[in-house]
Design a protein around this motif. Structure first.
Motif, PDB file in Angstrom:
ATOM      1  N   GLN A  93      -7.998  10.811  -6.399  1.00  0.00           N
ATOM      2  CA  GLN A  93      -6.745  11.428  -6.829  1.00  0.00           C
ATOM      3  C   GLN A  93      -6.127  10.605  -7.971  1.00  0.00           C
ATOM      4  O   GLN A  93      -6.566   9.486  -8.227  1.00  0.00           O
ATOM      5  CB  GLN A  93      -5.796  11.561  -5.642  1.00  0.00           C
ATOM      6  N   LYS A  94      -5.149  11.203  -8.633  1.00  0.00           N
ATOM      7  CA  LYS A  94      -4.637  10.582  -9.863  1.00  0.00           C
ATOM      8  C   LYS A  94      -3.216  10.065  -9.654  1.00  0.00           C
ATOM      9  O   LYS A  94      -2.339  10.813  -9.181  1.00  0.00           O
ATOM     10  CB  LYS A  94      -4.617  11.590 -11.017  1.00  0.00           C
ATOM     11  N   ASN A 133       0.815  -1.206   0.000  1.00  0.00           N
ATOM     12  CA  ASN A 133       0.000   0.000   0.000  1.00  0.00           C
ATOM     13  C   ASN A 133       0.854   1.264   0.000  1.00  0.00           C
ATOM     14  O   ASN A 133       0.516   2.245  -0.665  1.00  0.00           O
ATOM     15  CB  ASN A 133      -0.962  -0.025   1.187  1.00  0.00           C
ATOM     16  N   ALA A 134       1.979   1.228   0.720  1.00  0.00           N
ATOM     17  CA  ALA A 134       2.875   2.395   0.769  1.00  0.00           C
ATOM     18  C   ALA A 134       3.425   2.682  -0.614  1.00  0.00           C
ATOM     19  O   ALA A 134       3.552   3.841  -1.028  1.00  0.00           O
ATOM     20  CB  ALA A 134       4.007   2.138   1.750  1.00  0.00           C
ATOM     21  N   GLU A 147     -10.328  -1.612   0.464  1.00  0.00           N
ATOM     22  CA  GLU A 147     -11.337  -0.620   0.871  1.00  0.00           C
ATOM     23  C   GLU A 147     -12.307  -1.217   1.894  1.00  0.00           C
ATOM     24  O   GLU A 147     -12.746  -0.536   2.818  1.00  0.00           O
ATOM     25  CB  GLU A 147     -12.084  -0.108  -0.370  1.00  0.00           C
ATOM     26  N   GLN A 148     -12.623  -2.495   1.724  1.00  0.00           N
ATOM     27  CA  GLN A 148     -13.534  -3.169   2.669  1.00  0.00           C
ATOM     28  C   GLN A 148     -12.899  -3.227   4.067  1.00  0.00           C
ATOM     29  O   GLN A 148     -13.576  -3.005   5.082  1.00  0.00           O
ATOM     30  CB  GLN A 148     -13.820  -4.587   2.156  1.00  0.00           C
ATOM     31  N   ILE A 203      -7.833   3.005  -2.718  1.00  0.00           N
ATOM     32  CA  ILE A 203      -6.718   2.063  -2.536  1.00  0.00           C
ATOM     33  C   ILE A 203      -5.551   2.689  -1.785  1.00  0.00           C
ATOM     34  O   ILE A 203      -4.803   2.010  -1.082  1.00  0.00           O
ATOM     35  CB  ILE A 203      -6.270   1.486  -3.911  1.00  0.00           C
ATOM     36  N   TYR A 204      -5.364   4.028  -1.895  1.00  0.00           N
ATOM     37  CA  TYR A 204      -4.194   4.649  -1.267  1.00  0.00           C
ATOM     38  C   TYR A 204      -4.410   5.020   0.197  1.00  0.00           C
ATOM     39  O   TYR A 204      -3.492   5.477   0.856  1.00  0.00           O
ATOM     40  CB  TYR A 204      -3.741   5.885  -2.050  1.00  0.00           C
TER      41      TYR A 204
END
Ligand code: C6P
Length: 404
Positions: free
Chosen positions: A31-32, A2-3, A303-304, A382-383
Motif C-alpha cells: 500500500q502507498k 508503528n501506529a 517484518e522479521q 512495516i504497517y
C-alpha cells in the motif's frame, strides 16, 4: 511508532466483510503512504505536462522534477552514475529489456549458457527461455533444496566459462528465502559472466547498494516499494548499456532521424522511448525517500518480528506445512494445510477480513519442485501489527476447522 506509520496509509482504514482490513498480500504489492499519494497528486495538480520537449515553464518544471527523481533513485541504490538509472514499467520490463537487447546484439549466441535458479518468478524465467529459443543458447537452473534454498553443490559444473549471463533473484517472492547472491556473483565474475539481480522482493526490505552487490544489472518495481504501479528501474553498468543496442524505437531515444537513418540518444534516454511515467518516477523517488527516512533496517526488523510470531503460531495448526524454511528469510510465510485447498482457505479468511495470496505466485516450476499446485501466502510490511498476525492466525484456525 508503528501506529504513527500505519496512520499514513489511508487504504488500511476500511472494513472488509464487516471486519477491519488485515492486508497481508504485501509481496504482491504494498500500500502507498500519504507522502507518496501527495507526490502523485502534487504532480498532477501543479506540474503535469510532457518533459524534455518544451521551453515553457511547466515543461521545465516537470523535466527538472523527473530528472531530480532519477538523481534521488540513483543515490538510493548507490549507482555510480545517474545515467545508468533507466525508468521502466517494472521488473518484468527491465528483465525483458536486458534479455532482448542481449539477443539483438548477438552478445549471447548458440553454445552460450544462461543460468537462473529454480525459485525464480516467471518474469525471470520466460525472457531467458525466449532468449535461448532465439539464439540457440542453453538455459541452466540451480536446483532448490527442501528448505527452499539454492542447492549450490554442483554450482561449479553449472556455472562455467560458457555461462554468459546469471539472472537470479535477491529474495524469493514465493518462499521469502534471502538468496546468497554474493556467492554466486563471485563465481560468475570469476568466469566473466554478466549478472542480473531481480530485486523485486528485496528493495523494500534492505538497503540496496548496486556497487557493493557487484552485479551488472539490477531491476525492481515501484509498486513493491510503496510507489505506484507502472514504474520501475533498470540499473546497468555504463559500459554494458553503451554496448547494447536500443530496445524500443520512438521519441526521446533518438538524436537525429531521417528516412534513411537514425542516430540514437545518449544514456539513459536511449532506452526510454516515448513519454515516460513522469508522475510514477517522481512518486518512486518519494517512496524510496520515505523508506530511507524510516530506515530499511527498522523495516526489516519489524517484518522479521511479525514473521517469527506468525511462524511459531502457525505451527500449532494440525496438518500445517511451511514452504520455505531457510535460516535467512524476508517477511513471507508460505504454507499449506493437509487436505485443504489453498483457494478455499484464502476465500474463507477473506470473509474474515484477511487478505492473503493463494496460488502458484508466478513460480510454477518451484511449485512443481515441491509437488504442489500452490500455497497460501502471507507477507508482511512495516504497517502490519502483531495484533493483525494474531487475527490472521485465528482466522486460519477457524477456516481450517471448517474445511477439515
Ligand atoms: N511478484 C507476487 O505476488 P512486476 O510484475 O514486473 O512488477 O514484477 C515481477 C516480479 C519479478 N520478480 C519477482 C521476484 C517478483 O516477486 C515479481 C512480482 C508478485 O509475488 C506478482 S506475481
Amino acid at each position: 511508532m508503528n501506529a504513527e506509520i500505519r496512520s499514513q496509509f489511508p487504504i488500511l482504514n476500511q472494513q472488509i466483510n464487516g471486519r477491519p482490513l488485515v492486508y497481508l498480500d504485501n509481496a504482491a504489492t504494498v500500500q502507498k503512504p500519504q507522502a507518496v499519494l501527495d507526490a502523485s497528486q502534487k504532480y498532477y495538480t501543479e506540474i503535469n505536462t510532457n518533459i524534455h520537449r518544451g521551453v515553457h515553464y511547466l515543461s521545465r518544471k516537470a523535466t527538472d522534477a523527473h530528472e531530480a527523481a532519477r538523481t534521488s533513485i540513483a543515490k538510493h541504490i548507490n549507482a555510480p552514475h545517474e545515467h545508468e538509472v533507466i525508468f521502466t514499467s517494472g521488473t518484468t520490463d527491465g528483465i525483458n529489456l536486458v534479455a532482448d537487447t542481449l539477443t539483438l546484439s548477438g552478445e549471447i549466441s548458440a553454445g552460450d549458457h544462461v543460468l537462473i535458479s529454480g525459485l525464480e518468478h516467471h518474469s525471470n524465467i520466460v525472457p531467458w527461455q525466449m532468449l535461448c529459443q532465439r539464439t540457440g543458447a542453453t538455459l541452466d537452473v540451480i536446483p532448490i533444496t527442501d528448505s527452499g534454498e539454492w542447492d549450490l553443490t554442483d554450482i561449479d559444473s553449472l556455472l562455467t566459462e560458457k555461462t554468459k549471463m546469471v539472472a537470479i533473484s535477491h529474495v524469493s517472492n514465493a518462499l521469502g528465502t534471502i538468496n546468497p547472491i554474493e556467492t554466486v556473483i563471485a563465481k560468475a565474475k570469476a568466469h566473466g559472466a554478466m549478472v542480473l539481480i531481480d530485486g523485486a522482493q528485496s528493495t523494500a526490505h534492505m538497503d540496496i547498494d548496486v556497487q557493493a552487490i557487484g552485479c551488472d544489472f539490477f531491476v525492481f518495481s515501484g509498486h513493491k516499494t510503496y510507489a505506484p504501479t507502472g514504474i520501475g528501474i533498470l540499473w546497468g553498468k555504463t559500459a554494458l548499456l553503451e554496448m547494447l543496442p536500443p530496445w524500443r524505437g520512438g521519441g526521446e531515444m533518438i538524436k537525429e532521424v531521417t528516412f534513411e537513418h537514425t542516430t540514437y540518444n545518449e544514456l539513459p534516454f536511449k532506452y526510454e522511448a516515448g513519454t515516460p511515467n513522469i508522475e510514477g518516477g517522481i512518486a518512486l523517488a518519494a517512496a524510496l525517500e520515505w523508506m530511507s527516512n524510516i530506515g530499511l533496517d527498522v523495516i526489516a526488523a519489524h517484518e522479521q518480528k511479525l514473521l517469527d510470531r506468525a511462524t511459531s503460531a502457525i505451527l500449532e495448526i494440525e496438518g500445517i506445512k511451511i514452504y520455505g524454511t531457510a535460516a535467512h528469510k524476508a517477511g513471507v510465510l508460505s504454507f499449506g494445510i493437509k487436505g485443504v485447498h489453498h483457494y478455499d482457505l484464502g476465500t474463507l479468511i477473506d470473509n474474515m477480513g484477511v487478505a492473503v495470496r493463494t496460488g502458484h505466485h508466478c513460480c510454477q516450476p518451484l511449485m512443481k519442485r515441491f509437488g504442489i499446485t500452490g500455497t497460501t501466502h502471507a507477507s508482511f510490511a512495516i504497517y502490519n501489527t502483531e495484533e493483525e498476525v494474531d487475527i490472521f492466525i485465528a482466522a486460519l484456525k477457524k477456516a481450517a476447522m471448517m474445511l477439515a
